[in-house]
Design a protein around this motif. Structure first.
Motif, short mmCIF file in Angstrom:
data_model
loop_
_atom_site.label_atom_id
_atom_site.label_comp_id
_atom_site.label_asym_id
_atom_site.label_seq_id
_atom_site.Cartn_x
_atom_site.Cartn_y
_atom_site.Cartn_z
N GLU A 178 0.83 -1.19 0.00
CA GLU A 178 0.00 0.00 0.00
C GLU A 178 0.87 1.25 0.00
OE1 GLU A 178 -3.26 0.18 -0.24
OE2 GLU A 178 -3.51 -2.00 -0.31
N GLY A 179 0.33 2.29 -0.58
CA GLY A 179 1.03 3.56 -0.60
C GLY A 179 0.09 4.70 -0.33
N ARG A 180 0.64 5.85 -0.02
CA ARG A 180 -0.19 7.03 0.22
C ARG A 180 0.11 8.10 -0.83
NH1 ARG A 180 2.83 10.99 2.65
NH2 ARG A 180 4.85 10.32 3.50
N PHE A 181 -0.81 9.00 -1.00
CA PHE A 181 -0.67 10.06 -2.00
C PHE A 181 0.39 11.06 -1.55
CE2 PHE A 181 -1.88 14.19 -3.78
CZ PHE A 181 -1.93 13.87 -5.13
N VAL A 182 1.36 11.32 -2.44
CA VAL A 182 2.43 12.27 -2.12
C VAL A 182 2.51 13.41 -3.12
CG1 VAL A 182 3.82 10.55 -0.89
CG2 VAL A 182 4.12 10.85 -3.37
N GLY A 183 1.56 13.48 -4.03
CA GLY A 183 1.54 14.58 -4.99
C GLY A 183 2.70 14.52 -5.97
N LEU A 184 3.37 15.65 -6.11
CA LEU A 184 4.47 15.77 -7.08
C LEU A 184 5.84 15.54 -6.44
CD1 LEU A 184 3.23 18.91 -9.06
CD2 LEU A 184 3.05 16.52 -9.76
N ASP A 185 5.86 14.95 -5.26
CA ASP A 185 7.14 14.74 -4.58
C ASP A 185 8.08 13.84 -5.38
OD1 ASP A 185 6.17 16.31 -2.61
OD2 ASP A 185 5.93 14.73 -1.10
N ASN A 186 7.52 12.79 -5.99
CA ASN A 186 8.36 11.88 -6.78
C ASN A 186 8.95 12.59 -7.99
OD1 ASN A 186 8.04 9.52 -5.21
ND2 ASN A 186 6.03 9.14 -6.13
N TYR A 187 8.15 13.43 -8.63
CA TYR A 187 8.65 14.17 -9.80
C TYR A 187 9.75 15.15 -9.39
CZ TYR A 187 4.80 12.26 -12.50
OH TYR A 187 3.95 11.40 -13.16
N ALA A 188 9.56 15.80 -8.24
CA ALA A 188 10.59 16.73 -7.77
C ALA A 188 11.88 15.99 -7.44
CB ALA A 188 10.07 17.48 -6.54
N ALA A 189 11.73 14.79 -6.82
CA ALA A 189 12.93 14.02 -6.46
C ALA A 189 13.66 13.51 -7.70
CB ALA A 189 12.52 12.84 -5.58
N LEU A 247 13.46 14.69 -10.97
CA LEU A 247 14.00 15.78 -11.79
C LEU A 247 15.09 16.57 -11.07
CD1 LEU A 247 10.70 17.09 -13.42
CD2 LEU A 247 12.44 15.64 -14.46
N GLY A 248 15.06 16.54 -9.74
CA GLY A 248 16.07 17.25 -8.98
C GLY A 248 17.31 16.42 -8.68
N GLY A 249 17.26 15.13 -9.01
CA GLY A 249 18.40 14.26 -8.77
C GLY A 249 19.30 14.14 -9.98
N ALA A 250 20.58 13.87 -9.72
CA ALA A 250 21.54 13.77 -10.83
C ALA A 250 21.43 12.45 -11.56
CB ALA A 250 22.96 13.94 -10.29
N GLY A 251 20.92 11.41 -10.89
CA GLY A 251 20.85 10.09 -11.51
C GLY A 251 20.01 10.05 -12.76
N PHE A 252 18.86 10.72 -12.73
CA PHE A 252 17.98 10.74 -13.90
C PHE A 252 18.65 11.43 -15.08
CE2 PHE A 252 14.98 13.18 -16.48
CZ PHE A 252 14.16 12.16 -16.96
N TRP A 253 19.28 12.56 -14.84
CA TRP A 253 19.85 13.33 -15.93
C TRP A 253 21.09 12.64 -16.51
CZ3 TRP A 253 16.65 16.49 -17.92
CH2 TRP A 253 15.70 17.13 -17.13
#
Length: 290
Positions: free
Chosen positions: A43-54, A56-62
């Motif tokens: 189960e998970g809970r709603f966190v909004g755009l936190d995953n997108y911020a994490a 796009l703000g991380g170096a690993g994705f880029w």
């Protein structure tokens, strides 16, 4: 209107099938990206755009995105050169050309696992065939590990993937070449045009529509390649071959961050859909201008 309705009726079953197979999982991935699910089934809970911020703000994705761009561009260049040369050869008349056109597709239809096993054996430092041949030819002094260095691993993977896919591209180019009227070449020969002039003034311009379609399709296919990279190098060494598909897999099934992996998948899908949209518009604009 009647023809449009009839066309839609024929296309509707395929569209519904694609919507069921692709649309529903995409919706689930989008919903998952707004939660904090770690493991499948939890189960998970709603966190909004936190995953997108994490993400796009991380170096690993880029970093993975940059490797994906290098992967796509390098594969496109190598495959285009190999495919164009092959298509030009197969467009000539010589004994056995029909057999060559049939068997050229062999490397594309062979399962990926078989391709991986063959290349692992060929490139092995102990018992492989490539290293002894290079040593005998004087190219190298001793056997080298093709996947031992960052640059070597990515270069080797690009060559293997291009070797597998260029026959498909060559057949598409060959289909485009066969649509070029032979009268144009005959008139150019009569006017004294050299082979290079015939290629640059006739073949290359008239092959542009086929090349543009192959660019779009090839980019989408290359960007999503996972099996060859994972089975041969597993994203290594030191994440040198960790493209976005590999990053998604590792995030979901090795890092146990399923929602973050879904977020990367959604962002990747948006990037690819944007590229496909812009490329399609460019093709239509170019076709209208012609």
């Amino acid at each position: 209107m009647k023809n449009s309705t009839l066309a839609f009726v024929f296309v509707a079953p395929a569209l519904l099938f694609l919507l069921a197979v692709l649309g529903w999982p995409l919706v689930q991935a989008i919903l998952l990206s707004f939660q904090n699910v770690g493991v499948i089934g939890s189960e998970g809970r709603f966190v909004g755009l936190d995953n997108y911020a994490a993400v796009l703000g991380g170096a690993g994705f880029w970093r993975a995105f940059g490797r994906s761009i290098v992967w796509v561009v390098a594969n496109a260049l190598v495959q285009t050169v190999l495919a164009l040369v092959t298509a030009l050869i197969l467009n000539q008349k010589f004994p056995g050309v029909r057999i060559a056109r049939t068997w050229i597709i062999l490397t594309w239809i062979v399962p990926t696992v078989v391709i991986v096993i063959i290349w692992r054996w060929l490139l092995s430092t102990s018992g492989g065939m490539i290293n002894p041949l290079l040593v005998q030819a004087g190219v190298i002094d001793r056997p080298v590990g093709f996947f031992a260095t960052r640059e070597g691993a990515m270069t080797t993977l690009i060559m293997i993937n291009s070797w597998r896919w260029f026959p498909f591209t060559a057949l598409m180019m060959l289909a485009g070449l066969t649509r070029i009227p032979g009268d144009l070449y005959e008139a150019a020969r009569i006017d004294g045009a050299s082979a290079l002039k015939r290629f640059t003034r006739i073949t290359w311009p008239l092959l542009q529509p086929t090349l543009m379609v192959l660019t779009v399709v090839g980019t989408l296919l290359s960007f999503n390649v996972f099996d060859v990279i994972w089975l041969l190098a597993a994203g290594g060494p030191a994440q040198a071959s960790q493209t976005l598909p590999v990053l998604i897999y590792e995030t979901a099934f090795k890092g146990y961050r399923l929602s973050e992996a879904a977020t990367i998948s959604v962002i990747t899908s948006i990037i690819l859909m944007g590229f496909a949209f812009l490329a399609t518009r460019a093709m239509l604009t170019n076709e209208a201008a012609r």
